[in-house]
Design a protein around this motif. Structure first.
Motif, mmCIF file in Angstrom:
data_model
loop_
_atom_site.group_PDB
_atom_site.id
_atom_site.type_symbol
_atom_site.label_atom_id
_atom_site.label_comp_id
_atom_site.label_asym_id
_atom_site.label_seq_id
_atom_site.Cartn_x
_atom_site.Cartn_y
_atom_site.Cartn_z
ATOM 1 N N GLU A 12 -19.761 0.755 2.134
ATOM 2 C CA GLU A 12 -20.416 -0.224 1.262
ATOM 3 C C GLU A 12 -20.660 -1.545 1.995
ATOM 4 N N GLU A 13 -19.668 -2.015 2.747
ATOM 5 C CA GLU A 13 -19.826 -3.261 3.508
ATOM 6 C C GLU A 13 -20.959 -3.151 4.520
ATOM 7 N N GLY A 15 -23.520 -1.448 4.291
ATOM 8 C CA GLY A 15 -24.782 -1.430 3.564
ATOM 9 C C GLY A 15 -25.378 -2.811 3.360
ATOM 10 N N PHE A 16 -24.572 -3.857 3.509
ATOM 11 C CA PHE A 16 -25.066 -5.223 3.344
ATOM 12 C C PHE A 16 -25.918 -5.678 4.537
ATOM 13 N N PHE A 17 -25.793 -4.971 5.655
ATOM 14 C CA PHE A 17 -26.506 -5.374 6.866
ATOM 15 C C PHE A 17 -27.840 -4.641 6.965
ATOM 16 N N ASP A 18 -28.876 -5.392 7.337
ATOM 17 C CA ASP A 18 -30.224 -4.832 7.395
ATOM 18 C C ASP A 18 -30.499 -4.031 8.666
ATOM 19 N N ASP A 22 -26.796 -6.421 13.524
ATOM 20 C CA ASP A 22 -25.832 -7.080 12.643
ATOM 21 C C ASP A 22 -24.585 -6.220 12.450
ATOM 22 N N ARG A 23 -24.764 -4.920 12.367
ATOM 23 C CA ARG A 23 -23.615 -4.023 12.209
ATOM 24 C C ARG A 23 -22.744 -4.041 13.456
ATOM 25 N N TYR A 26 -20.733 -7.125 13.417
ATOM 26 C CA TYR A 26 -19.635 -7.003 12.451
ATOM 27 C C TYR A 26 -18.489 -6.185 13.048
#
Length: 137
Positions: A12-13, A15-18, A22-23, A26
């Protein structure tokens, strides 16, 4: 929270990255938050074979759970360790064995990691599962 729930939360977390840049950031940031790994535990027995980077994983049983400590000399690999620790650390061996790494496919890690990093990730998972299987027996 169970290991299964930890996987779902992680998916889920992510999923916040486009995008994957960015992933990756993270994942790297997660790795920066790993606890310090004692130099005395950087032994041949704790070193993971099959990783391009240096990786060490140490475990000990603490009551009913397995506690893992791990480190790497590479930022992205440290982040992958943090992902694994979030899912598998401080859990009963039977729960670890019963929790397949569904997050790999759900996050797309296998598709977005280089072959050598993917091999290293699988080597780390193999060690975690081997330890859990041995302790669960």
């Amino acid at each position: 929270m169970s290991a299964q729930q930890a996987q779902a939360e992680l998916v889920e977390e992510f999923g916040f990255f486009d995008n994957w840049m960015d992933r990756y950031q993270y994942i790297i940031d997660m790795g920066k938050q790993l606890p310090t790994f004692p130099e005395t535990l950087k032994t041949p027995e704790n070193k993971i074979q099959g990783c391009q980077s240096n990786v060490w994983i140490h475990h000990e049983r603490q009551g009913d759970v397995l506690h893992f400590q791990a480190t790497s000399d590479a930022a992205i690999v440290s982040g992958l360790i943090a992902v694994l620790m979030r899912i598998y650390n401080d859990r009963p061996a039977t729960e670890i064995v019963a929790t397949p790494p569904a997050f790999l496919e759900e996050l797309g890690l296998d598709k977005h990691l280089s072959p050598t990093r993917s091999n290293g990730l699988h080597a780390m998972l193999k060690r975690i599962y081997a330890v859990a299987e041995q302790e669960a027996a």
